[in-house]
Design a protein around this motif. Structure first.
Motif, PDB file in Angstrom:
ATOM      1  N   THR A  77       0.834  -1.206   0.000  1.00 18.60           N
ATOM      2  CA  THR A  77       0.000   0.000   0.000  1.00 18.60           C
ATOM      3  C   THR A  77       0.866   1.252   0.000  1.00 18.60           C
ATOM      4  O   THR A  77       0.550   2.240  -0.679  1.00 18.60           O
ATOM      5  CB  THR A  77      -0.935  -0.005   1.223  1.00 18.60           C
ATOM      6  N   HIS A  87      -5.224  -4.128  -0.394  1.00 16.03           N
ATOM      7  CA  HIS A  87      -6.333  -3.944   0.542  1.00 16.03           C
ATOM      8  C   HIS A  87      -7.218  -5.197   0.569  1.00 16.03           C
ATOM      9  O   HIS A  87      -7.746  -5.568   1.619  1.00 16.03           O
ATOM     10  CB  HIS A  87      -7.156  -2.720   0.156  1.00 16.03           C
ATOM     11  N   ALA A  90      -5.434  -7.648   2.633  1.00 19.30           N
ATOM     12  CA  ALA A  90      -5.560  -7.249   4.038  1.00 19.30           C
ATOM     13  C   ALA A  90      -6.923  -7.645   4.586  1.00 19.30           C
ATOM     14  O   ALA A  90      -7.035  -8.105   5.732  1.00 19.30           O
ATOM     15  CB  ALA A  90      -5.344  -5.746   4.173  1.00 19.30           C
ATOM     16  N   GLY A  91      -7.973  -7.489   3.777  1.00 23.37           N
ATOM     17  CA  GLY A  91      -9.301  -7.901   4.211  1.00 23.37           C
ATOM     18  C   GLY A  91      -9.352  -9.381   4.531  1.00 23.37           C
ATOM     19  O   GLY A  91      -9.910  -9.794   5.559  1.00 23.37           O
ATOM     20  N   ARG A 102     -12.375  -4.657  10.872  1.00 17.76           N
ATOM     21  CA  ARG A 102     -11.209  -4.208  10.106  1.00 17.76           C
ATOM     22  C   ARG A 102     -11.225  -4.813   8.702  1.00 17.76           C
ATOM     23  O   ARG A 102     -10.812  -4.163   7.730  1.00 17.76           O
ATOM     24  CB  ARG A 102      -9.927  -4.563  10.845  1.00 17.76           C
ATOM     25  N   SER A 106     -11.257  -2.781   5.040  1.00 17.50           N
ATOM     26  CA  SER A 106     -10.361  -3.098   3.919  1.00 17.50           C
ATOM     27  C   SER A 106     -11.155  -3.350   2.645  1.00 17.50           C
ATOM     28  O   SER A 106     -10.798  -2.853   1.566  1.00 17.50           O
ATOM     29  CB  SER A 106      -9.500  -4.320   4.261  1.00 17.50           C
ATOM     30  N   ARG A 109     -12.495  -0.240   1.178  1.00 16.36           N
ATOM     31  CA  ARG A 109     -11.431   0.495   0.503  1.00 16.36           C
ATOM     32  C   ARG A 109     -11.180  -0.084  -0.889  1.00 16.36           C
ATOM     33  O   ARG A 109     -10.988   0.656  -1.854  1.00 16.36           O
ATOM     34  CB  ARG A 109     -10.154   0.429   1.344  1.00 16.36           C
TER      35      ARG A 109
END
Length: 250
Positions: A77, A87, A90-91, A102, A106, A109
């Motif tokens: 990122t 992202h 990350a999710g 959280r 992600s 985003r």
């Protein structure tokens, strides 16, 4: 001089693109360690290559390596703030960490950066469902299927939250297509069986559960579903044996 520099940069970009394609291919083929090594080779020469960093996060998610994966996602990122892929990884990693709020951030985003990212819409639906936001989750699954009607997971998730028979039929067709593409996908057979159970089509459900177990003998959820079907049919001896698999459920 400048022409030579541009030529070298183009050559490096082409080499990286070819290597990254190879890494993605081997990852799809079930060889995450080989994909990791390809990415590490790129990063030794170009430490800030954003696509390689992002793919490292994706590999870590496949291997359930949460902390390491989040570090790679952060680096990716930072290297390319406009990229959606890190992202998304990350999710997935936040989901593995049991932090749906959280993960939701992600995936939102990802969608803000790439509204056509079908899998992000589906995964956002999953984390919203976990938080009890069923109506929002249904909207996400519908959008995921609008973008990619053949997503097996989105079909399954949508069918699980709606009583619409048409949606369940769409899910069935999605899984049948998935099985044609990959006849060894035990999860697809298991999930299709669950839809058949919901429709009361027990014979078809049993056939798919048996296929799932043949492909993956340690798939606990398939054994458990098979146990419930056997018990419902009065086959108590076999049903109670299978019911012991409940202790192995995640």
């Amino acid at each position: 001089m400048f022409g030579w520099i541009k030529y070298k940069l183009r050559s490096r970009e082409a080499r990286h693109t070819a290597l990254l394609k190879r890494a993605k291919d081997v990852l799809r083929e079930g060889a995450p360690e080989e994909a990791r090594q390809i990415c590490l080779d790129i990063l030794r020469r170009s430490p800030d290559e954003p696509r390689a960093l992002s793919l490292m996060a994706n590999v870590a998610a496949d291997l359930s390596q949460v902390e390491e994966g989040l570090r790679w996602a952060d680096r990716a990122t930072a290297a390319d703030p406009g990229a959606a892929a890190p992202h998304y990884s990350a999710g997935r990693l936040w989901e593995l960490a049991g932090q749906p709020d959280r993960a939701e951030a992600s995936y939102r985003r990802v969608i803000s950066l790439d509204p056509s990212h079908a899998k992000a819409h589906n995964n956002l639906g999953c984390v919203l469902s976990l938080q009890g936001k069923s109506d929002e989750a249904l909207d996400c699954y519908r959008r995921a299927l609008q973008l990619d009607p053949e997503q097996p997971e989105a079909n399954q998730n949508y069918a699980a939250l709606t009583s619409d028979a048409g949606a369940r039929e769409v899910a069935i067709q999605g899984y049948l297509r998935q099985m044609q593409k990959d006849p060894t996908d035990a999860r697809a057979f298991n999930n299709l069986a669950n839809i058949y159970i919901g429709l009361g089509r027990n014979a078809e459900a049993m056939a798919n559960l048996e296929r799932a177990i043949a492909l993956d003998p340690n798939r606990a959820e398939a054994h458990y579903s098979r146990a419930l079907l056997l018990l419902s049919e009065g086959n108590y001896a076999a049903g109670w044996r299978e019911y012991e698999w409940r202790w192995r459920l995640d």
